[in-house]
Design an enzyme around this catalytic site. Structure first.
Site, PDB file in Angstrom:
ATOM      1  N   THR A  28       9.600 -10.110   3.856  1.00 53.05           N
ATOM      2  CA  THR A  28       8.216  -9.674   4.016  1.00 53.05           C
ATOM      3  C   THR A  28       7.586  -9.411   2.655  1.00 53.05           C
ATOM      4  O   THR A  28       8.278  -9.159   1.667  1.00 53.05           O
ATOM      5  CB  THR A  28       8.128  -8.406   4.880  1.00 53.05           C
ATOM      6  OG1 THR A  28       8.808  -7.334   4.214  1.00 53.05           O
ATOM      7  CG2 THR A  28       8.755  -8.638   6.248  1.00 53.05           C
ATOM      8  N   GLY A  29       6.272  -9.488   2.613  1.00 56.76           N
ATOM      9  CA  GLY A  29       5.568  -9.232   1.360  1.00 56.76           C
ATOM     10  C   GLY A  29       5.903 -10.230   0.280  1.00 56.76           C
ATOM     11  O   GLY A  29       6.048  -9.868  -0.885  1.00 56.76           O
ATOM     12  N   ALA A  30       6.007 -11.510   0.643  1.00 53.28           N
ATOM     13  CA  ALA A  30       6.403 -12.548  -0.316  1.00 53.28           C
ATOM     14  C   ALA A  30       5.245 -13.520  -0.513  1.00 53.28           C
ATOM     15  O   ALA A  30       5.327 -14.684  -0.128  1.00 53.28           O
ATOM     16  CB  ALA A  30       7.648 -13.278   0.180  1.00 53.28           C
ATOM     17  N   SER A  31       4.165 -13.056  -1.103  1.00 46.00           N
ATOM     18  CA  SER A  31       2.954 -13.868  -1.183  1.00 46.00           C
ATOM     19  C   SER A  31       2.406 -14.046  -2.593  1.00 46.00           C
ATOM     20  O   SER A  31       1.389 -14.705  -2.777  1.00 46.00           O
ATOM     21  CB  SER A  31       1.859 -13.232  -0.319  1.00 46.00           C
ATOM     22  OG  SER A  31       1.575 -11.911  -0.750  1.00 46.00           O
ATOM     23  N   ILE A  36       8.017  -9.119  -6.395  1.00 49.72           N
ATOM     24  CA  ILE A  36       9.450  -9.023  -6.112  1.00 49.72           C
ATOM     25  C   ILE A  36       9.819  -9.908  -4.920  1.00 49.72           C
ATOM     26  O   ILE A  36      10.873 -10.550  -4.908  1.00 49.72           O
ATOM     27  CB  ILE A  36       9.849  -7.558  -5.860  1.00 49.72           C
ATOM     28  CG1 ILE A  36       9.643  -6.725  -7.125  1.00 49.72           C
ATOM     29  CG2 ILE A  36      11.308  -7.465  -5.408  1.00 49.72           C
ATOM     30  CD1 ILE A  36       9.864  -5.229  -6.916  1.00 49.72           C
ATOM     31  N   GLY A  37       8.957  -9.961  -3.903  1.00 50.95           N
ATOM     32  CA  GLY A  37       9.261 -10.762  -2.725  1.00 50.95           C
ATOM     33  C   GLY A  37       9.474 -12.221  -3.060  1.00 50.95           C
ATOM     34  O   GLY A  37      10.380 -12.878  -2.514  1.00 50.95           O
ATOM     35  N   SER A 173      11.766   3.726  -3.049  1.00 48.86           N
ATOM     36  CA  SER A 173      11.264   3.885  -4.405  1.00 48.86           C
ATOM     37  C   SER A 173      12.116   4.944  -5.093  1.00 48.86           C
ATOM     38  O   SER A 173      13.164   5.318  -4.578  1.00 48.86           O
ATOM     39  CB  SER A 173       9.782   4.272  -4.375  1.00 48.86           C
ATOM     40  OG  SER A 173       9.195   4.114  -5.642  1.00 48.86           O
ATOM     41  N   TYR A 186       2.941   7.705  -0.090  1.00 54.41           N
ATOM     42  CA  TYR A 186       3.872   6.618  -0.399  1.00 54.41           C
ATOM     43  C   TYR A 186       5.285   7.159  -0.564  1.00 54.41           C
ATOM     44  O   TYR A 186       6.246   6.604  -0.015  1.00 54.41           O
ATOM     45  CB  TYR A 186       3.411   5.901  -1.662  1.00 54.41           C
ATOM     46  CG  TYR A 186       4.340   4.817  -2.151  1.00 54.41           C
ATOM     47  CD1 TYR A 186       4.326   3.564  -1.562  1.00 54.41           C
ATOM     48  CD2 TYR A 186       5.202   5.042  -3.220  1.00 54.41           C
ATOM     49  CE1 TYR A 186       5.167   2.555  -2.012  1.00 54.41           C
ATOM     50  CE2 TYR A 186       6.041   4.046  -3.676  1.00 54.41           C
ATOM     51  CZ  TYR A 186       6.023   2.803  -3.077  1.00 54.41           C
ATOM     52  OH  TYR A 186       6.863   1.811  -3.527  1.00 54.41           O
TER      53      TYR A 186
END
Length: 285
Positions: A28-31, A36-37, A173, A186
């Site tokens: 996920t979050g690989a855009s 990092i993704g 984190s 967060y």
């Protein structure tokens, strides 16, 4: 090259050049190519995996760096993949409580089965310090940074058929190692993922699924300025900021059979950031 350990099982131990061949990974979050993704996906692809890349374009467009070109992102991952491996992209807003299951179903339809889940997505942007934080911000970060990852793990376990190689990696984190000023929501949401890791790892072990959580540390994904580096440079013992490929190598390895004995762990990969004496003040010869 293989090695047989004395007193072991008698099985030959060697390094498979493509340890994730015929396995499918949802990241996920690989855009963004600077993210990092993307680095995780490229490393997984170089290990032989099929990749499903999740993105949410409206979030990217709201950031100062803007949205990357998806065709270029997919092409960049494909360049690392085996010729027979697949690389596809899927969009979805993980703030929606129904989206994790929908995304997992779509990933399974695209790849046949998902062997590895990497929850790399997060809500970007400072949310506020105590005295400034709102219930809305707390809820938004909980929904995107924590709830969606837990629901994705649930959907992942639901489709997993017990075959070898089941693995989930959450991203936390550094909130357990030092303060995150101005990021109460967060920090709280990411702490929830670290806190639930052992519980999920225990439950899913019977299903042949390992669960680990990685803190990538400070990583330059395009936001680091010269002024920022001057301020924090003494806190990095190796004299450089983290790069996306640093956590990506660990996360990809955690998905392989070489890490088959590792579950329920929170692992920090941040080059000793902030916990050693400033550079130049080491012990003399």
């Amino acid at each position: 090259m293989t090695t047989e350990f004395p007193g072991g099982t008698g099985q030959a131990v060697g390094r498979e050049p493509f340890p994730l061949r015929n396995r499918s990974v949802l990241v996920t979050g690989a855009s963004r190519r600077a993210g990092i993704g993307f680095a995780i996906a490229c490393t997984m692809a170089s290990y032989g995996a099929n990749l499903v890349l999740h993105h949410f374009r409206p979030h990217d467009r709201q950031q100062e760096w803007g949205a990357d070109d998806l065709n270029t992102v997919v092409g960049g991952v494909r360049r690392h993949a085996l010729p027979e491996a697949s690389v596809v992209e899927l969009g979805g807003d993980l703030a929606d409580p129904a989206e994790p299951e929908r995304l997992m179903n779509a990933a399974v339809n695209a790849a046949g089965h998902i062997d590895v889940l990497v929850c790399n997505h997060a809500l970007t942007g400072e949310d506020g310090a105590l005295g400034e934080i709102t219930a809305q911000e707390l809820d938004r970060h909980w929904a995107i940074d924590a709830r969606s990852s837990i629901l994705l793990a649930q959907a992942f376990a639901g489709q997993h058929d017990g075959r070898p190689g089941g693995s989930v990696v959450f991203m936390t984190s550094g909130q357990a190692l030092g303060p995150l000023p101005g990021e109460v929501a967060y920090a709280a949401a990411k702490a929830a993922l670290a806190g639930v890791t052992t519980t999920l790892a225990d439950q899913l072990a019977d299903r042949g699924i390992r669960v680990n959580t990685v803190n990538p540390g400070p990583v330059d994904t395009g936001y680091l300025t010269a002024e920022m580096w001057q301020l924090v440079e003494p806190m990095f013992p190796f004299g450089r900021y983290g790069r996306p490929e640093d956590p990506a190598r660990l996360i990809a390895w955690l998905a392989t059979d070489e890490a088959a004995w590792i579950t329920g762990q929170i692992i920090n990969t941040e080059g000793g950031f902030g916990r050693w004496r400033p550079r130049g003040q080491g012990q003399g010869a």
